[in-house]
Design an enzyme around this catalytic site. Structure first.
Site, PDB file in Angstrom:
ATOM      1  N   ASN A   1       0.962  -0.987  -0.016  1.00 23.28           N
ATOM      2  CA  ASN A   1       0.005  -0.092   0.147  1.00 23.28           C
ATOM      3  C   ASN A   1       0.659   1.134   0.026  1.00 23.28           C
ATOM      4  OD1 ASN A   1      -1.977   1.926   0.523  1.00 23.28           O
ATOM      5  ND2 ASN A   1      -3.074   0.661   1.916  1.00 23.28           N
ATOM      6  N   ASP A   2       1.622   1.533   1.112  1.00 24.34           N
ATOM      7  CA  ASP A   2       2.281   2.601   1.156  1.00 24.34           C
ATOM      8  C   ASP A   2       3.209   2.889   0.089  1.00 24.34           C
ATOM      9  OD1 ASP A   2       0.446   3.406   3.407  1.00 24.34           O
ATOM     10  OD2 ASP A   2       1.745   2.464   4.850  1.00 24.34           O
ATOM     11  N   VAL A   3       3.894   1.771  -0.200  1.00 22.72           N
ATOM     12  CA  VAL A   3       5.270   1.707  -0.769  1.00 22.72           C
ATOM     13  C   VAL A   3       4.658   2.146  -2.285  1.00 22.72           C
ATOM     14  CG1 VAL A   3       6.483   0.171   0.436  1.00 22.72           C
ATOM     15  CG2 VAL A   3       5.187  -0.720  -1.156  1.00 22.72           C
TER      16      VAL A   3
END
Lengths: 474, 96
Positions: free
Chosen positions: A399-401
């Protein structure tokens, strides 16, 4: 036995540790490196047994047997996905052991002061130095012990992964720090002051808790790496207490390599260590959240079947694994998917972000477990330019990456973090359980992009559905 | 003092060695490396053995040392085994 012989054994151990760490750095020699380092440890332990005046067998054998039993059973039974937590726990025990050894040394002094002082004089050392190093070892060791357990709890979800903050946190921490310095002063001046000693132990334990709870779960890998370094420093400090070269060399090796590894991990997120430790990152602040919250993003959904067809007709697919893949234990299904796609002539690569998962290299370990050849795995820098020419980027539980907000949205907490440029691919599929934000607690604007499709469901079930569909077609 | 400086001397050298060893490591090996170096920090078991050895008749010392041995052994045995488990998986397809 001759003390020179013991020292020589320690030198051999140190050489084996250095060679071991060095070989751990190359894929082909890594396993051998770990073995060398274990042999070094065995030599150090055996040499120490010769050094002891008396060996109380029941304590030594009992302790080693119990420790081996616990260590071996947990190490063999732990699932690959829980590896980071496991390392944290082992590390915590190491720190705890150092604190215990340093405490034992204090009691040894209190039990027979004359003998102890005479021994110090014989070794050209003095009481003040010994007590200062005892304090250092106890503080760092206890901090490592409790800090590691908090990190474990956060990764296991037993403690909230969200940063825990309260008003006046920094002032309270500062007061505690001042408190420990005062207690340390009184203790070093008068080592019989047990109150001061217990205050030091208490604060050490407390510091471990207080310094880790304000850090978000997504940053736990950095914390574990740092705690690993601390346990090395604690061992080195204990080495100074005992005047033992083996402890100092090995502890300093681990302490230094741990700090460097921590730094590499921070760089992977484009942040400084201070920022990780003190900024309570990932705390979702109502005033700071990016303008588009999850509800406002309009997303498009696609069924697993249709997604499979799209990949089948693609020329190239890049798979981006994240922690979600680990949680769903989907790595074996992912390998089958890659095999099926390759059978159909699709070029498959894996893109591994340096901080994907809960530890650097976590994804590589999992994919390797599923027997995916590591020459198919690419680092962010190697693969980021390839996304533009790729048909499908398949994001499994990451997700965040892959959040493009990191590139342009200055209000985003992850602004500035290097990300995988999946949005440059022609199509992106995001496999996700639900629309909940990622581990860092922020929503992902990628989900609302024109060329993105969400495939909802358990990652493992979805991927095996891909495989089924591809098999039927083939 | 002399002894202290001698010990600081080797600590400084070992610190530089540790720092040098890290610069050149591919990211996929970071987890095993962390785990492997973590096992090395279990060297404190050497101190634990010495503490038990010097405990004589003192039960408190013996118990402290015993706990330290257990903790240290968990760190050493668990650390090396878990690292080996991870590394066993790194092999090229087909080279099984």
């Amino acid at each position: 036995m001759n003390s020179n012989f013991i020292l020589i054994s320690y030198i051999v151990s140190a050489i084996l540790f250095i060679l071991g760490i060095k070989r751990l750095g190359k894929v082909n020699t890594a396993r051998q490196g770990n073995f060398l380092s274990a042999v070094g440890m065995l030599i150090a332990i055996i040499a120490t047994l010769f050094k002891m005046d008396a060996i109380p067998l029941e304590w030594v054998i009992g302790g080693i047997a119990l420790g081996t039993l616990i260590g071996a059973i947990t190490a063999i039974r732990v699932a690959m996905t829980s590896m980071p937590e496991m390392v944290a726990i082992f590390n915590g025990f190491g720190g705890g052991a150092s604190a215990l050894v340093a405490s034992a040394e204090l009691f040894k002094y209190l039990n027979g002061k004359e003998v102890y002082l005479a021994e110090l004089t014989k070794n050209n050392s003095d009481l003040t130095t010994t007590m200062i190093t005892i304090v250092l070892s106890v503080i760092i060791g206890s901090l490592t012990f409790t800090g590691s357990f908090i990190a474990w709890g956060k990764l296991q979800g037993k403690i909230s992964g969200q940063p825990i903050t309260y008003p006046g946190q920094n002032i309270i921490n500062l007061l505690i720090l001042v408190g420990v310095i005062i207690a340390a002063y009184f203790f070093v001046m008068n080592p019989e002051n047990m109150t001061a000693f217990y205050v030091i132990v208490g604060i050490g334990l407390l510091l471990g808790v207080l310094s880790v709870i304000p850090i978000g779960g997504a940053d736990m890998p950095v914390v574990i790496s740092l705690l690993n370094s601390y346990s090395g420093i604690a061992a080195a400090a204990t080495g100074f207490v005992l005047g033992n070269q083996a402890l100092i060399v090995s502890g300093a090796l681990v302490g230094a390599s741990g700090i460097f590894l921590t730094n590499i991990m921070c760089k992977g997120m484009n942040r400084s260590l201070a920022n990780v430790l003190f900024s309570a990152f990932g705390k979702v602040d109502a005033t700071k959240t990016s303008p588009k919250s999850a509800e406002e993003i309009s997303i498009k959904e696609m069924s697993a079947e249709n997604a499979a067809y799209t990949m089948q007709s693609a020329e190239s697919v890049i798979i981006v694994p994240g922690y979600g893949m680990a949680v769903a234990q989907a790595q074996h299904e992912v390998r089958k998917l890659a095999d099926e796609l390759e059978k159909g002539g699709v070029n498959v690569k894996f893109a591994v972000h340096p901080v994907a998962g809960r530890m650097p290299g976590h994804m590589n370990v999992l994919l390797a477990e599923a027997n995916i050849s590591y020459d198919k795995l690419f680092d962010m820098d190697e693969i980021n330019d390839d996304f533009a020419g790729t048909d499908v980027a398949l994001i499994i539980g990451a997700n965040d990456v892959v959040n493009p907000a990191a590139r342009h949205d200055e209000s985003s907490p992850i602004y500035g973090m290097p990300i995988l440029n999946v949005d440059y691919a022609k199509t992106t599929f995001v496999l996700k359980r639900s629309m909940n934000p990622g581990f860092a607690g922020i929503s992902n604007e990628l989900f609302g992009y024109e060329n993105n499709y969400m495939v909802f469901g358990d990652a493992k079930a979805t991927v095996s559905q891909f495989v089924e569909t591809l098999k039927e077609e083939a | 003092m002399e002894q202290l400086i001698g010990l600081i001397f080797i600590a400084v050298l070992a610190t530089f060695a540790g720092a040098e060893l890290i610069g050149k490591i591919p990211p996929q090996l970071h987890t095993p490396l962390m785990s492997g170096s973590n096992a090395i920090s279990g060297i404190t078991i050497v101190g634990a053995l010495l503490a038990v050895g010097a405990s004589g008749d003192d039960k408190l010392l013996a118990i402290l040392g015993f706990c330290a041995i257990v903790f240290g052994t968990i760190n050493v045995v668990g650390g090396y085994l878990v690292t080996d488990r991870m590394l066993k998986m790194f092999k090229k397809k087909g080279s099984k």
